[in-house]
Write a protein that holds these residues in place. Sequence first.
Motif, PDB file in Angstrom:
ATOM      1  N   GLU A  23      18.719 -27.393  -5.147  1.00 32.87           N
ATOM      2  CA  GLU A  23      20.182 -27.388  -5.134  1.00 32.87           C
ATOM      3  C   GLU A  23      20.728 -26.010  -4.792  1.00 32.87           C
ATOM      4  OE1 GLU A  23      22.309 -30.560  -7.966  1.00 32.87           O
ATOM      5  OE2 GLU A  23      21.186 -29.027  -9.084  1.00 32.87           O
ATOM      6  N   LEU A  24      20.089 -24.978  -5.371  1.00 26.69           N
ATOM      7  CA  LEU A  24      20.542 -23.607  -5.120  1.00 26.69           C
ATOM      8  C   LEU A  24      20.395 -23.250  -3.642  1.00 26.69           C
ATOM      9  CD1 LEU A  24      21.537 -20.902  -6.207  1.00 26.69           C
ATOM     10  CD2 LEU A  24      19.165 -20.314  -6.757  1.00 26.69           C
ATOM     11  N   LYS A  25      19.264 -23.656  -3.062  1.00 26.43           N
ATOM     12  CA  LYS A  25      19.059 -23.378  -1.638  1.00 26.43           C
ATOM     13  C   LYS A  25      20.131 -24.056  -0.789  1.00 26.43           C
ATOM     14  CE  LYS A  25      15.656 -23.764   2.052  1.00 26.43           C
ATOM     15  NZ  LYS A  25      14.292 -24.238   2.440  1.00 26.43           N
ATOM     16  N   ASP A  26      20.394 -25.347  -1.076  1.00 25.97           N
ATOM     17  CA  ASP A  26      21.433 -26.066  -0.329  1.00 25.97           C
ATOM     18  C   ASP A  26      22.799 -25.416  -0.509  1.00 25.97           C
ATOM     19  OD1 ASP A  26      19.523 -27.809   0.537  1.00 25.97           O
ATOM     20  OD2 ASP A  26      19.993 -29.374  -0.945  1.00 25.97           O
ATOM     21  N   ALA A  27      23.108 -25.009  -1.771  1.00 30.24           N
ATOM     22  CA  ALA A  27      24.410 -24.396  -2.057  1.00 30.24           C
ATOM     23  C   ALA A  27      24.549 -23.068  -1.325  1.00 30.24           C
ATOM     24  CB  ALA A  27      24.592 -24.205  -3.554  1.00 30.24           C
ATOM     25  N   ARG A  28      23.473 -22.280  -1.276  1.00 30.68           N
ATOM     26  CA  ARG A  28      23.536 -20.998  -0.569  1.00 30.68           C
ATOM     27  C   ARG A  28      23.739 -21.212   0.935  1.00 30.68           C
ATOM     28  NH1 ARG A  28      18.513 -18.015  -3.757  1.00 30.68           N
ATOM     29  NH2 ARG A  28      19.766 -17.103  -5.462  1.00 30.68           N
ATOM     30  N   ASN A  29      23.032 -22.190   1.490  1.00 35.34           N
ATOM     31  CA  ASN A  29      23.217 -22.493   2.920  1.00 35.34           C
ATOM     32  C   ASN A  29      24.655 -22.922   3.212  1.00 35.34           C
ATOM     33  OD1 ASN A  29      20.550 -21.922   3.459  1.00 35.34           O
ATOM     34  ND2 ASN A  29      19.878 -24.058   3.301  1.00 35.34           N
ATOM     35  N   GLU A  30      25.203 -23.780   2.349  1.00 34.78           N
ATOM     36  CA  GLU A  30      26.586 -24.219   2.535  1.00 34.78           C
ATOM     37  C   GLU A  30      27.543 -23.054   2.387  1.00 34.78           C
ATOM     38  OE1 GLU A  30      29.699 -27.637   0.868  1.00 34.78           O
ATOM     39  OE2 GLU A  30      27.741 -27.342  -0.101  1.00 34.78           O
ATOM     40  N   LEU A  31      27.275 -22.169   1.410  1.00 32.97           N
ATOM     41  CA  LEU A  31      28.128 -20.995   1.202  1.00 32.97           C
ATOM     42  C   LEU A  31      28.118 -20.104   2.446  1.00 32.97           C
ATOM     43  CD1 LEU A  31      29.879 -19.223  -0.650  1.00 32.97           C
ATOM     44  CD2 LEU A  31      27.760 -18.161  -1.476  1.00 32.97           C
ATOM     45  N   GLU A  32      26.943 -19.913   3.006  1.00 34.21           N
ATOM     46  CA  GLU A  32      26.840 -19.079   4.212  1.00 34.21           C
ATOM     47  C   GLU A  32      27.620 -19.702   5.370  1.00 34.21           C
ATOM     48  OE1 GLU A  32      23.353 -17.285   7.173  1.00 34.21           O
ATOM     49  OE2 GLU A  32      22.818 -18.337   5.315  1.00 34.21           O
ATOM     50  N   GLU A  33      27.529 -21.028   5.497  1.00 37.20           N
ATOM     51  CA  GLU A  33      28.253 -21.712   6.571  1.00 37.20           C
ATOM     52  C   GLU A  33      29.766 -21.606   6.372  1.00 37.20           C
ATOM     53  OE1 GLU A  33      28.671 -26.191   8.543  1.00 37.20           O
ATOM     54  OE2 GLU A  33      27.129 -25.775   7.043  1.00 37.20           O
ATOM     55  N   LEU A  34      30.221 -21.798   5.131  1.00 38.93           N
ATOM     56  CA  LEU A  34      31.655 -21.695   4.858  1.00 38.93           C
ATOM     57  C   LEU A  34      32.170 -20.279   5.096  1.00 38.93           C
ATOM     58  CD1 LEU A  34      32.099 -23.889   1.642  1.00 38.93           C
ATOM     59  CD2 LEU A  34      32.584 -24.490   4.010  1.00 38.93           C
ATOM     60  N   GLU A  35      31.389 -19.280   4.703  1.00 36.35           N
ATOM     61  CA  GLU A  35      31.799 -17.894   4.932  1.00 36.35           C
ATOM     62  C   GLU A  35      31.925 -17.605   6.429  1.00 36.35           C
ATOM     63  OE1 GLU A  35      28.780 -15.768   2.873  1.00 36.35           O
ATOM     64  OE2 GLU A  35      29.901 -15.642   0.982  1.00 36.35           O
ATOM     65  N   SER A  36      30.971 -18.150   7.213  1.00 38.68           N
ATOM     66  CA  SER A  36      31.024 -17.956   8.662  1.00 38.68           C
ATOM     67  C   SER A  36      32.281 -18.593   9.256  1.00 38.68           C
ATOM     68  CB  SER A  36      29.777 -18.569   9.308  1.00 38.68           C
ATOM     69  OG  SER A  36      29.834 -18.464  10.714  1.00 38.68           O
ATOM     70  N   ARG A  37      32.624 -19.801   8.776  1.00 39.82           N
ATOM     71  CA  ARG A  37      33.852 -20.457   9.260  1.00 39.82           C
ATOM     72  C   ARG A  37      35.090 -19.678   8.855  1.00 39.82           C
ATOM     73  NH1 ARG A  37      33.135 -26.963   8.064  1.00 39.82           N
ATOM     74  NH2 ARG A  37      31.337 -27.335   9.432  1.00 39.82           N
ATOM     75  N   ALA A  38      35.131 -19.263   7.591  1.00 39.32           N
ATOM     76  CA  ALA A  38      36.312 -18.554   7.086  1.00 39.32           C
ATOM     77  C   ALA A  38      36.520 -17.228   7.818  1.00 39.32           C
ATOM     78  CB  ALA A  38      36.184 -18.319   5.586  1.00 39.32           C
ATOM     79  N   ASP A  39      35.420 -16.588   8.230  1.00 39.05           N
ATOM     80  CA  ASP A  39      35.530 -15.306   8.932  1.00 39.05           C
ATOM     81  C   ASP A  39      36.196 -15.450  10.294  1.00 39.05           C
ATOM     82  OD1 ASP A  39      34.379 -14.008   6.840  1.00 39.05           O
ATOM     83  OD2 ASP A  39      32.338 -13.985   7.695  1.00 39.05           O
ATOM     84  N   ARG A  40      36.271 -16.691  10.830  1.00 42.18           N
ATOM     85  CA  ARG A  40      36.860 -16.889  12.164  1.00 42.18           C
ATOM     86  C   ARG A  40      38.355 -17.179  12.117  1.00 42.18           C
ATOM     87  NH1 ARG A  40      35.411 -20.983  15.356  1.00 42.18           N
ATOM     88  NH2 ARG A  40      35.689 -19.698  17.214  1.00 42.18           N
ATOM     89  N   ILE A  41      38.938 -17.165  10.942  1.00 43.59           N
ATOM     90  CA  ILE A  41      40.353 -17.530  10.826  1.00 43.59           C
ATOM     91  C   ILE A  41      41.229 -16.582  11.645  1.00 43.59           C
ATOM     92  CG2 ILE A  41      42.321 -17.606   9.234  1.00 43.59           C
ATOM     93  CD1 ILE A  41      40.511 -18.816   7.155  1.00 43.59           C
ATOM     94  N   ASP A  42      41.042 -15.273  11.454  1.00 40.01           N
ATOM     95  CA  ASP A  42      41.881 -14.304  12.176  1.00 40.01           C
ATOM     96  C   ASP A  42      41.717 -14.447  13.685  1.00 40.01           C
ATOM     97  OD1 ASP A  42      42.786 -13.345   9.775  1.00 40.01           O
ATOM     98  OD2 ASP A  42      41.385 -11.656   9.702  1.00 40.01           O
ATOM     99  N   LEU A  43      40.455 -14.612  14.123  1.00 38.18           N
ATOM    100  CA  LEU A  43      40.206 -14.765  15.553  1.00 38.18           C
ATOM    101  C   LEU A  43      40.871 -16.023  16.101  1.00 38.18           C
ATOM    102  CD1 LEU A  43      38.767 -13.933  18.157  1.00 38.18           C
ATOM    103  CD2 LEU A  43      36.755 -15.184  17.373  1.00 38.18           C
TER     104      LEU A  43
END
Length: 596
Positions: free
Chosen positions: A418-438
């Motif tokens: 579960e932790l591995k899946d949650a970390r992968n999802e967290l990384e994906e969400l952070e990558s998406r959120a970082d594109r907001i300004d762009l």
Amino acid sequence: MTWKIDIENIAGIYEGSAQLEPGLNAVKGSNWQGKSSFIEAIKTGLGTAATLTEGKDQGRVHLQTPEKSISVELSRSNGVVSVEGTPYLENDYDVARTSLFACLGERNEIRQAVREGRNLEDVLLRPLDFQNIDAQIADLKKEREQIDSELAQAKEARKRLPALQERVTQLEREAEELRNQREELSAPSGANDESDSVQGELSQAQADRSQAENQLERLTQTIERIETRLEERRSELEDIEIDEDASVESELKDARKHRQEVNRALEVLQNVYSANELVLEENQLDLLTAVNRELTGDSVVCWTCGSEVSRSALEDRLDALGEKITEKRSQLETHRDRVEELEARREERAQIRRRKRNVEMEIEDLEEKLADRKQSLEETRERFERAGERVETLSETVDETVTEITDIESEVKYREAELKDARNELEELESRADRIDLLEDEREEIQHEIEDLRDRKQQIKRRARDEFTESIQEISKRFETGFESAHLTGDFDLVVAREGREADLEALSEGELELIGFIAALAGYESFDVEEAVPIMLVDGVGSLADENLQTLVEYLDERTEYLVFTTYPEHTTSDGQTIDPTTWSVASQEAIDAN
């Protein structure tokens, strides 16, 4: 930086060549030496004209610029001149703005409109018709919709980040606590090797069962989503209807053929009409035939059939020819509308076919995915059942402590997964959120482009009026005109002020009207950034300006373009620059003189 041009059978030039240098290029010669024909040859190379020498079936222009080599060939068939090759200007928009604002011959539409006192809006804004502004806006809207979708996903990801970060922290804490419990229970307590072996097998079996159970749940959900999506696409495919009418292509071909035939006929009629109209309007019948002038009216010998007719009869025939031209124009417009309608039908059918093909491909892909997921589901279900049977068998052979350790180890592995899946999802969400300004910057840029396109016509109008006003002010400093100022109204009517009052345009001299005509053309030249399309400006037929004023005008125009080509007479003064001698060319008028 030299432009080289070779000419064969263009306008009045049978054969000739010249070089254009940056700055002023004065084509200096007497009447009928090919000055205006040289301008027509350059226009043919640019793509704004196609004037084949009268009586010749083939002609060509070769234009060598520092950037590229241009070859344009003209041929005459059934009275119609066709063009082969790629001219300097390759799209309709560049041809339109260059023809109107950089090819400033005597018949330039801007200069003619000013001389005739007509409203300038239609002719000044005509290049906008070739920019397909609505299509550009539609494409930008589609791009904006895609960005909006990505932006919504990015913002949703940013909203989910705090909760997911907290979930990751909680799982890390739970996993660490479980590891500590396992270590405490796994401390040496007299258990034999066999017990340890059973415990390890049980732990692995429980972990396998837990993983299989989780995978079963995920596969079940995935299959449901795929089946829903597949049903939607199948329904969409059933709703797609394609008009299989095979007559569209043949109708389009016929419509284009009819349009071309009518257009050719119209050109022939127009040429005949213009030539005869010019003879009558200029009262130059004596040039063509004998004229008997009588009190009751002039009679002439028809130069086509040899019979004697009255001038009024000729005018009536000319009016009848004009009516026929009007009829042909109406037919041409009808054929154009038909071609546009058929092209639209063909494009609409092509779009529907593409959509159907895309839906069919998506259905095929979904069916493959569904089959694959169902097979994986069956395999996982079998693995889950085997793992469950294995757990039951091993559980009966271990004591309470071993069972507890096994449970904890299984739980540890589950938490770690579960932790591995949650970390992968967290990384994906952070990558998406970082594109907001762009994404927001891209959306704002596209929105600005859409607004600019919507305001394009008004911007061009304002800029054209402003450029006209500024140029008039500059001209008034260089020329001693009889008017004080001039400007374009909001509706693009020309208003000239003299002695503090609006002056009648008919009261202006020919030279003053010529100056205003050039200023109006320059307003369009600056508004539509013509220098981006072509670095050359052509000036011909400025016969109403005195030598000093012509020189001043040429110097003023030279400031606006890299290459300025203008025609002038030997007695006129030319500023510093290159003089092109037309006497080396073989021209139609010279051939006629030599024959006599």
